[in-house]
Scaffold this motif. Structure first.
Motif, PDB file in Angstrom:
ATOM      1  N   PRO A 307      -4.403   6.836  -1.051  1.00  0.00           N
ATOM      2  CA  PRO A 307      -4.301   5.501  -0.439  1.00  0.00           C
ATOM      3  C   PRO A 307      -4.321   5.519   1.085  1.00  0.00           C
ATOM      4  O   PRO A 307      -4.880   4.610   1.702  1.00  0.00           O
ATOM      5  N   THR A 341       1.206  -1.652   1.387  1.00  0.00           N
ATOM      6  CA  THR A 341       0.278  -1.130   0.392  1.00  0.00           C
ATOM      7  C   THR A 341      -0.405  -2.303  -0.288  1.00  0.00           C
ATOM      8  O   THR A 341       0.264  -3.197  -0.821  1.00  0.00           O
ATOM      9  N   ARG A 354      -5.270   1.518  -4.592  1.00  0.00           N
ATOM     10  CA  ARG A 354      -4.311   1.268  -3.516  1.00  0.00           C
ATOM     11  C   ARG A 354      -4.935   1.610  -2.172  1.00  0.00           C
ATOM     12  O   ARG A 354      -5.712   2.559  -2.064  1.00  0.00           O
ATOM     13  N   ARG A 356      -3.389   1.837   1.986  1.00  0.00           N
ATOM     14  CA  ARG A 356      -2.230   1.717   2.858  1.00  0.00           C
ATOM     15  C   ARG A 356      -2.699   1.222   4.225  1.00  0.00           C
ATOM     16  O   ARG A 356      -3.591   1.823   4.826  1.00  0.00           O
TER      17      ARG A 356
END
Length: 384
Positions: A307, A341, A354, A356
């Motif tokens: 992520p 997230t 996902r 970030r």
């Protein structure tokens, strides 16, 4: 195991990604084609080979039933081998009883004697070895100082907190200077804050005594925090061995990638992987250095992207040059202080994913249509 500190300037971590620096202290533990069969459909431990170097902190990590605790019990001598060999510093101990292997054990259950004081509990292994009183007193004092329990000698276990009781159990496990210390989920019964504090204490004690530690846990964060190297178990065999950084950044299989941290996973199916990979109508560049050196990659492969390596833009026109990309829809947003997230649905199959992002990077809402992207060198092609 000795109660002296490591030499000045000596590292407590591996000197390189290849393995521990080695301190000359501790015992080399070698498992060769070890199998334990309880008569079930599959062996509990299936043809496992592993070498733990002297002074290394090796963690056996995996889900429940993966074979890690059985492997530890085989090293300790609490279980008998079905096949294979276990050696300590080159000597075969496969048929040596536990009490003659001179290994320390620390369990989740402290197993302290409630009627004995702290000092008496710690001294118990020394009394069993018929050491003289002066030696016992000196060693108990040294090891209680090491675990920071000086002054609690006369207390009974009921007067101590759970963390303090575990320190007493640790002191008892190392006071007789065992060849290596085996730890079976010793922090599993503690709350998160206390567990974190004792992880730091175990790291410190490992550095100071310089001995071989073999630690069993199902907690990936614990394994990443404590270990020089990690052996990841699944279904009775070792999936991968390496430093925590190697297992996270260079997983060889989809199981490793999913077990250690969050991943965006794109399964490619059968066939080899060339300089490009196709998924849901997308054509992605593949850097040959990102392909795991695992035979299973040629049979079934998947692309894994962490992520933190995924960026998002509103339009494909805003993509950086050379990036791999896929359509994404925001399913949810998790605010985690310094970052957020984005929980995504990726491509037509709406694969869960996902990304970030910085806490100050744009305003994203559920249902937003975005484009997720990453650099080809940030992905990993693993065996699926």
């Amino acid at each position: 195991m000795t109660m002296t500190s490591r030499r000045s300037g000596e590292p407590g971590r591996p000197a390189s990604a290849g393995g521990p620096a080695g301190t000359g202290q501790g015992t080399r533990i070698r498992l060769t084609n070890v199998t334990k069969d309880f008569g079930h459909a599959t062996p509990a431990v299936d043809d496992v080979s592993l070498t733990v170097e002297p002074g290394e902190f090796m963690t056996l990590l995996g889900p429940s039933g993966s074979g890690k605790t059985t492997t530890l019990n085989l090293i300790a001598g609490f279980e008998t081998l079905t096949a294979g060999e276990i050696s300590l510093d080159g000597a075969d101990v496969g048929h040596v009883p536990p009490h003659r292997r001179n290994l320390g054990m620390l369990f989740q259950n402290y197993a302290l004697f409630p009627h004995m004081t702290v000092a008496q509990n710690v001294a118990y292994p020394l009394r069993e070895r018929r050491m003289d009183r002066r030696t016992i007193a000196a060693r108990v004092a040294d090891v209680l100082a090491l675990v920071q329990l000086t002054g609690r000698d006369g207390d009974h276990p009921a007067q101590l907190s759970g963390g303090q009781q575990q320190r007493v159990a640790l002191a008892r496990a190392i006071v007789f200077e065992p060849r290596a210390l085996l730890l079976d989920e010793p922090l599993g019964a503690l709350d998160r804050n206390l567990r974190s504090a004792l992880q730091g204490e175990i790291r410190r004690i490992h550095r100071e005594v310089g001995s071989t530690f073999v630690f069993v846990t199902h907690d990936q964060e614990e394994a990443m925090t404590l270990s020089d190297r990690v052996a990841l178990f699944d279904n009775g065999h070792i999936e991968q061995v390496g430093t925590p950084q190697q297992l996270y950044t260079e997983p060889e299989t989809l199981f490793t990638a999913r077990f250690l941290g969050d991943s965006n996973v794109f399964e490619l199916g059968s066939g080899g992987v060339g300089d490009q990979a196709g998924w849901d109508g997308e054509r992605w560049a593949v850097d040959p250095d990102t392909i795991a050196k695992h035979p299973g990659v040629t049979e079934r492969a998947a692309i894994v992207v962490r992520p933190e390596d995924v960026g998002v833009v509103r339009q494909r026109a805003d993509l950086p040059a050379g990036a791999n990309a896929v359509a994404a829809t925001v399913r949810d947003v998790e605010y985690l202080g310094s970052y957020r997230t984005l929980l995504l649905a990726l491509g037509t199959p709406r694969v869960p994913g996902r990304a970030r992002v910085s806490a100050i990077q744009g305003d994203y809402a559920i249902g937003d249509d975005l484009v997720a992207w990453w650099r080809p060198r940030a992905q990993r092609v693993v065996a699926a």
